[in-house]
Design an enzyme around this catalytic site. Structure first.
Site, PDB file in Angstrom:
ATOM      1  N   ASP A   9     -46.413 -19.317  -4.128  1.00 44.09           N
ATOM      2  CA  ASP A   9     -47.003 -18.911  -2.867  1.00 44.09           C
ATOM      3  C   ASP A   9     -46.819 -17.394  -2.765  1.00 44.09           C
ATOM      4  O   ASP A   9     -45.904 -16.833  -3.372  1.00 44.09           O
ATOM      5  CB  ASP A   9     -46.288 -19.629  -1.718  1.00 44.09           C
ATOM      6  CG  ASP A   9     -46.658 -19.070  -0.369  1.00 44.09           C
ATOM      7  OD1 ASP A   9     -47.860 -19.051  -0.049  1.00 44.09           O
ATOM      8  OD2 ASP A   9     -45.744 -18.637   0.358  1.00 44.09           O
ATOM      9  N   ALA A  10     -47.670 -16.746  -1.991  1.00 41.94           N
ATOM     10  CA  ALA A  10     -47.576 -15.280  -1.870  1.00 41.94           C
ATOM     11  C   ALA A  10     -46.797 -14.848  -0.638  1.00 41.94           C
ATOM     12  O   ALA A  10     -45.717 -14.249  -0.732  1.00 41.94           O
ATOM     13  CB  ALA A  10     -48.978 -14.661  -1.853  1.00 41.94           C
ATOM     14  N   SER A 115     -52.540 -19.025  -2.993  1.00 45.17           N
ATOM     15  CA  SER A 115     -52.292 -18.525  -1.644  1.00 45.17           C
ATOM     16  C   SER A 115     -53.455 -18.816  -0.708  1.00 45.17           C
ATOM     17  O   SER A 115     -54.608 -18.933  -1.134  1.00 45.17           O
ATOM     18  CB  SER A 115     -52.056 -17.013  -1.692  1.00 45.17           C
ATOM     19  OG  SER A 115     -51.947 -16.469  -0.393  1.00 45.17           O
ATOM     20  N   ASN A 116     -53.128 -18.895   0.579  1.00 46.10           N
ATOM     21  CA  ASN A 116     -54.144 -18.953   1.623  1.00 46.10           C
ATOM     22  C   ASN A 116     -54.918 -17.645   1.726  1.00 46.10           C
ATOM     23  O   ASN A 116     -55.996 -17.606   2.334  1.00 46.10           O
ATOM     24  CB  ASN A 116     -53.492 -19.242   2.976  1.00 46.10           C
ATOM     25  CG  ASN A 116     -53.171 -20.713   3.176  1.00 46.10           C
ATOM     26  OD1 ASN A 116     -53.719 -21.588   2.505  1.00 46.10           O
ATOM     27  ND2 ASN A 116     -52.273 -20.991   4.097  1.00 46.10           N
TER      28      ASN A 116
END
Length: 243
Positions: A9-10, A115-116
């Site tokens: 995840d970022a 990531s989103n």
């Protein structure tokens, strides 16, 4: 099966979202901390609400809308220049100090971000931080037009890297993301940067709960969703020992 890819995840995992506080305080003196925390809480809420409503807008739009909400409810007037200066920080978030060394140590496995974040946001962030030299892929949920923790978002890992879920170690500090990845079938490492003991101490030591403490209580502890991580670590630097 051995781990052939490590996917991160970022926001909040490789990049410190709290690093926006310096710029929010500079733009809105005296309000920096509460802006930072309410903004992030609403940013996440908007990803989930838009996914449930099937009214996707990319993370750039979500980030702008959640900041606009935050400033409005706090009664803060602003010029467009101040707004854009705060938004720009999301392209220049600080890396956690151990991120680069941890990724370097995990080679030659495939390394990626899921990531989103929208593609333009992520590409700028990765380039500005120098992680483009280490990552094999930067994957945005924009390809599926739905945000994590939707299973469709995690499907992108296999589609881009050509890996089975059992070959992937997914790393996140966000408990909702940990639960989503584990539900999908990935091996998952949770970076527990805030312990329950630290939370309890922060509540006891302060008469009033600070915005950051409230954020940590809401967003940094494992949720009761029936899914637990395979590994629980406290820093990125611990990952080479488990992958």
């Amino acid at each position: 099966m051995s781990i052939n890819a490590v996917v991160f995840d970022a926001y909040g995992t490789l990049y410190d979202i709290q690093s926006v506080a310096e710029i929010t305080e500079d733009a809105f003196p005296g309000y920096g901390e509460i802006i930072t925390q309410v903004w992030r809480i609403k940013q996440l809420e908007y990803t989930w609400l838009r996914s449930l409503m099937r009214r996707y807008q990319d993370f750039g739009a979500v980030t702008r809308d959640s900041l606009a909400y935050t400033l409005r409810v706090l009664g803060l007037a602003y010029e467009s220049e101040a707004f854009e200066r705060v938004i720009e920080k999301y392209l220049q978030l600080d890396l956690y100090p151990d991120a680069t060394a941890a990724l370097t140590a995990l080679k030659p496995r495939k390394l990626a971000i899921l990531s989103n974040g929208s593609p333009d946001m992520l590409n700028a962030l990765v380039r500005n931080s120098g992680l483009d030299r280490l990552l094999d892929a930067t994957i945005s949920v924009d390809a599926k037009k739905i945000f994590k923790p939707s299973p469709a978002a995690y499907e992108l890992i296999g589609e881009v890297l050509g890996t089975a879920p059992s070959e992937v170690l997914f790393v996140s500090s966000n408990p909702w993301d940990v639960a989503g990845a584990k539900s999908f079938g990935l091996n998952v490492a949770w970076i527990e940067r805030v312990t329950p003991e630290a939370m309890a101490l922060a509540c006891v030591e302060n008469e009033l709960m600070a915005p950051l403490t409230m954020f940590r209580a809401i967003r940094t502890q494992m949720d009761e969703l029936g899914f637990a991580p395979d590994h629980r670590v406290h820093a990125l630097s611990e990952l080479p020992g488990i992958a």
